[in-house]
Design an enzyme around this catalytic site. Structure first.
Site, short mmCIF file in Angstrom:
data_model
loop_
_atom_site.label_atom_id
_atom_site.label_comp_id
_atom_site.label_asym_id
_atom_site.label_seq_id
_atom_site.Cartn_x
_atom_site.Cartn_y
_atom_site.Cartn_z
N LYS A 188 42.69 29.50 45.83
CA LYS A 188 41.28 29.42 45.48
C LYS A 188 40.98 30.23 44.22
O LYS A 188 40.22 29.81 43.38
CB LYS A 188 40.43 29.94 46.65
CG LYS A 188 38.93 29.87 46.39
CD LYS A 188 38.49 28.43 46.22
CE LYS A 188 37.01 28.32 45.89
NZ LYS A 188 36.64 26.94 45.53
N HIS B 45 46.43 4.07 21.57
CA HIS B 45 47.36 4.88 20.79
C HIS B 45 48.50 5.41 21.65
O HIS B 45 49.09 6.45 21.33
CB HIS B 45 46.61 6.04 20.13
CG HIS B 45 45.58 5.60 19.13
ND1 HIS B 45 45.92 5.04 17.93
CD2 HIS B 45 44.23 5.61 19.18
CE1 HIS B 45 44.82 4.72 17.26
NE2 HIS B 45 43.78 5.07 18.00
N GLU C 295 37.87 16.14 34.93
CA GLU C 295 37.62 16.76 36.22
C GLU C 295 37.94 15.81 37.37
O GLU C 295 38.48 16.22 38.40
CB GLU C 295 36.15 17.22 36.30
CG GLU C 295 35.68 17.64 37.67
CD GLU C 295 36.47 18.80 38.26
OE1 GLU C 295 36.41 18.98 39.49
OE2 GLU C 295 37.14 19.54 37.52
N LYS D 9 40.62 16.56 40.38
CA LYS D 9 40.31 16.52 41.81
C LYS D 9 41.31 15.65 42.57
O LYS D 9 41.79 16.03 43.64
CB LYS D 9 38.90 15.97 42.03
CG LYS D 9 37.80 16.97 41.84
CD LYS D 9 37.83 18.03 42.94
CE LYS D 9 36.96 19.20 42.55
NZ LYS D 9 37.53 20.00 41.45
N ARG E 112 42.42 30.51 52.70
CA ARG E 112 43.06 30.88 51.45
C ARG E 112 44.50 30.38 51.36
O ARG E 112 45.10 30.37 50.29
CB ARG E 112 43.04 32.41 51.30
CG ARG E 112 41.65 32.97 51.26
CD ARG E 112 41.65 34.45 51.61
NE ARG E 112 42.26 35.23 50.58
CZ ARG E 112 41.63 35.75 49.54
NH1 ARG E 112 40.35 35.53 49.39
NH2 ARG E 112 42.26 36.48 48.66
N ASN F 180 48.22 42.93 48.51
CA ASN F 180 48.08 41.71 47.74
C ASN F 180 48.47 42.01 46.30
O ASN F 180 48.21 43.11 45.80
CB ASN F 180 46.63 41.20 47.75
CG ASN F 180 46.21 40.66 49.08
OD1 ASN F 180 47.01 40.56 50.00
ND2 ASN F 180 44.94 40.33 49.21
N GLY F 181 49.01 41.03 45.60
CA GLY F 181 49.39 41.23 44.21
C GLY F 181 50.90 41.17 44.05
O GLY F 181 51.64 40.86 45.00
N CYS G 163 46.77 35.66 49.49
CA CYS G 163 46.92 36.46 50.70
C CYS G 163 45.60 37.10 51.09
O CYS G 163 44.71 37.27 50.28
CB CYS G 163 47.96 37.55 50.49
SG CYS G 163 49.55 36.95 49.93
N GLU H 279 44.90 17.31 42.70
CA GLU H 279 45.07 18.59 43.39
C GLU H 279 44.95 18.46 44.90
O GLU H 279 45.55 19.26 45.63
CB GLU H 279 44.10 19.64 42.86
CG GLU H 279 42.65 19.46 43.21
CD GLU H 279 41.78 20.57 42.61
OE1 GLU H 279 42.25 21.72 42.50
OE2 GLU H 279 40.62 20.29 42.28
N TRP I 214 51.11 34.86 51.55
CA TRP I 214 51.69 33.71 50.85
C TRP I 214 52.88 34.25 50.08
O TRP I 214 52.73 35.06 49.18
CB TRP I 214 50.66 33.09 49.91
CG TRP I 214 51.15 31.86 49.20
CD1 TRP I 214 51.96 31.79 48.12
CD2 TRP I 214 50.85 30.50 49.54
NE1 TRP I 214 52.18 30.50 47.75
CE2 TRP I 214 51.52 29.67 48.60
CE3 TRP I 214 50.10 29.91 50.54
CZ2 TRP I 214 51.43 28.29 48.64
CZ3 TRP I 214 50.01 28.53 50.57
CH2 TRP I 214 50.66 27.73 49.64
#
Length: 646
Positions: A641, A544, A521, A525, A61, A134-135, A36, A528, A108
């Site tokens: 983010k 295996h 990584e 990418k 965001r 926020n939170g 948010c 996501e 959000w």
């Protein structure tokens, strides 16, 4: 701490206390659901356009509703929408009433559906107090029950509405209670994370701001003051900012501010403004359609910033003054452990490999989210490196606090000078990646890896690494920006491969040793931003178990650095091909023509540094696969983010 700039560049300085000359770079963090956005304004301008512009800057965001509240002729005017900031702008287009104070929010949803009723700001029953938050308030259900038992009618499903009613009740209890006092008393009853701004119609010249676990920054203008959850909302108007710490509260007017702790201790004298080294243009897309592609292409410049002033040819080493450790202290380090989450964790794995190869010190990486829950044994001879782009990642911040409680030696590696992790550590490595807007990290990850290479070089040269070997690494680091530029010139070829395989439901990313964190990584990418299921495996582990999944519909990306494991990696390709699996080879060396179904080539670098280069084509591959599938690349579903609540 500060990014210490010298005439020839920067030495990577990092100081525990900000000064008025300090230079900060920006980052992201916070949110009711981690993402948010908060904006507040008091001054001489018409508040609504300032708030709308700030909310627009925070759109990257991710959010599902937006709203603002301004004060006009002693009354609150609240406008909300379950749509985008542009919808909010359209709702306001016919209004001519001016106001010089207001608050805004992009939400959000966490508590309650994403609709107009649950959108912020929230008010009390009499519409005296408005609040954005926020939170997550962990005891919200208990607080709501108490309010309803006392006769308060709640109209939303949110945790935030309870705060508005509680603050209003404190103000109504006695006439001499200030807005600041009412907020403090309310927050003493609150459990959880918050960044919030409160507006009261009977205090028409002030806003009260508080922080605990969710970022809040004050912007200082000329006869005007700003508040935001991210400096990106402020840089169009001011570059002078004050970062609130957890457990702090601030009262701001157009011409002044003061801060105190929630226990009542005034600490305004400790709050020296920081200059943000960014401007509104850093957040513009320019010629690009989205921020991820823009930030992929900014990597050569980001690398140059990270290396400027930090390469020492005279002694064939690195300069990292910000870690605040002399040669004797560096030599006493027996182990290095990197702590991060997501891409920062994978960058930490690359860093651990670099430290072991260049400095011959045992090193590893661990998810910060796991570290603090397993009652870790903290070794005083271990150097812990807390890695976070935003510097606000709650899991990493809590790991730092756990280390400090147990006497651990911890430095930060962050991209935001005034961030919570930066302040908690007090010293470390500034990434110099510049503002990163897209949720998927690209240039910050690359700069993490190159800064860890600098750390490994520094540790190696105070030990047994020869000057000749050190100079080889220095030269290799200096070549990286141009090598990345060459890879970016091949974007169209990589895009063609991405389009060819974008329709796959599953993909493997395979690597050995140096290639293993690159594979992890790369898989991160792809999944996501494209939502294609991707898994990374060490090449030796294929037989295996995972080899059972190889089929014509399962492409594999095989990472092949130019090391002494090339033959083994080629054998891995043969195993996959023998079972009908398509192979995309990512390589810095020559491989037999036709062995892979597609080949992505990267320039050959110094062997230890090749993982830094190998990451870049996988960013491009994921980007173009996502674009082919029509995904919202900058704001992938369900992700933030910066994760600042658990």
């Amino acid at each position: 701490y500060t990014a210490e700039h010298q005439p020839e560049g920067n030495s990577g300085g990092w100081q525990g206390q900000s000064r008025s000359r300090d230079v900060a770079r920006t980052g992201q963090g916070g949110g009711e659901g981690n993402v948010c956005g908060i904006v507040g304004y008091v001054g001489k301008r018409d508040a609504a356009p300032v708030l709308i512009e700030g909310l627009h800057r925070l759109e990257y965001r991710g959010y599902d509703s937006a709203g603002l509240a301004v004060m006009h002729r002693g009354r609150l005017r609240v406008t909300k929408t379950a749509g985008r900031v542009q919808d909010l702008r359209d709702k306001l287009s016919g209004q001519t009433a001016k106001s010089t104070i207001g608050i805004g929010h992009t939400r959000w949803a966490t508590h309650g559906e994403p609709n107009e009723t649950n959108a912020h700001p929230h008010t009390d029953t009499a519409a005296r107090v408005a609040i954005v938050h926020n939170g997550i308030i962990e005891n919200a259900e208990q607080l709501r029950d108490q309010l309803q038992a006392s006769g308060v009618r709640l109209v939303t499903d949110t945790d935030t509405e309870a705060l508005a009613h509680m603050i209003a009740a404190e103000l109504a209890e006695r006439e001499d209670v200030t807005l600041e006092d009412a907020v403090i008393r309310t927050l003493h009853r609150v459990e959880g994370a918050y960044g919030l701004v409160v507006l009261d119609i009977k205090n028409p010249d002030q806003l009260v701001v508080a922080r605990n676990g969710s970022p809040i920054v004050l912007g200082l203008g000329e006869n005007e003051m700003f508040v935001a959850s991210d400096v990106s909302a402020l840089v169009r108007y001011t570059r002078q900012v004050i970062y609130l710490e957890d457990g702090e509260i601030a009262t701001i007017t157009a011409s002044a501010y003061h801060t105190k702790t929630l226990t009542g201790t005034d600490n305004s004298d400790n709050k020296t403004p920081t200059t943000v080294d960014a401007d509104a243009g850093d957040y513009e897309l320019g010629e690009y359609s989205d921020y991820m592609r823009k930030e992929i292409h900014e990597q050569p410049d980001a690398l140059r910033r990270a290396l400027r002033g930090r390469l020492d040819d005279r002694f064939a080493t690195a300069r990292l003054g910000g870690i605040n450790l002399d040669a004797r202290q560096l030599r006493n380090i027996k182990n290095v452990k990197f702590l991060g989450c997501g891409s920062a964790y994978y960058a930490g794995q690359m860093g651990a490999a670099l430290v072991e190869e260049l400095a011959r010190i045992p090193a590893d990486a661990e998810p910060a989210s796991e570290f603090r829950y397993r009652s870790p044994v903290v070794d005083p001879d271990t150097l812990y490196v807390a890695v976070s782009q935003s510097g606000e990642t709650i899991d990493t911040l809590m790991a730092v606090q756990e280390l400090k409680r147990k006497g651990g030696q911890v430095i930060g590696a962050v991209n935001v000078v005034g961030s919570a992790i930066g302040r908690e550590c007090g010293h470390g490595i500034f990434l110099h990646a510049g503002p990163e807007v897209a949720v998927a990290s690209t240039k910050a990850l690359t700069n993490m890896a190159v800064n860890f290479a600098l750390l490994a070089l520094l540790l190696g040269r105070v030990r047994d690494m020869s000057a000749a070997n050190g100079q080889r690494v220095v030269n290799g680091l200096r070549n990286l920006p141009e090598q990345v530029s060459r890879m970016l010139n091949a974007e169209d070829d990589i895009a063609t491969i991405a389009h060819q395989y974008a329709a796959a439901d599953h993909m493997f990313f395979i690597g050995r040793v140096r290639g293993w964190p690159v594979a992890r990584e790369g898989a991160q990418k792809l999944k996501e931003i494209s939502y294609v299921h991707a898994e990374a495996y060490q090449a030796g582990e294929l037989k295996h178990g995972p080899l059972a999944l190889i089929a014509r519909e399962m492409p594999s990306v095989v990472i092949i650095p130019s090391d002494d494991l090339v033959a083994k990696n080629l054998s891995t390709i043969e195993q996959i091909k023998a079972r009908g699996g398509p192979v995309i080879a990512l390589t810095s060396t020559d491989i037999p023509e036709g062995l892979a179904d597609a080949t992505i080539r990267v320039p050959r670098a110094e062997p230890e540094l090749e993982p830094i280069l190998l990451n870049v084509p996988l960013q491009i591959l994921a980007y173009h696969a996502a674009a082919k599938l029509g995904r919202d690349i900058d704001k992938p579903r369900n992700l933030a983010k910066s994760v600042t609540v658990e």
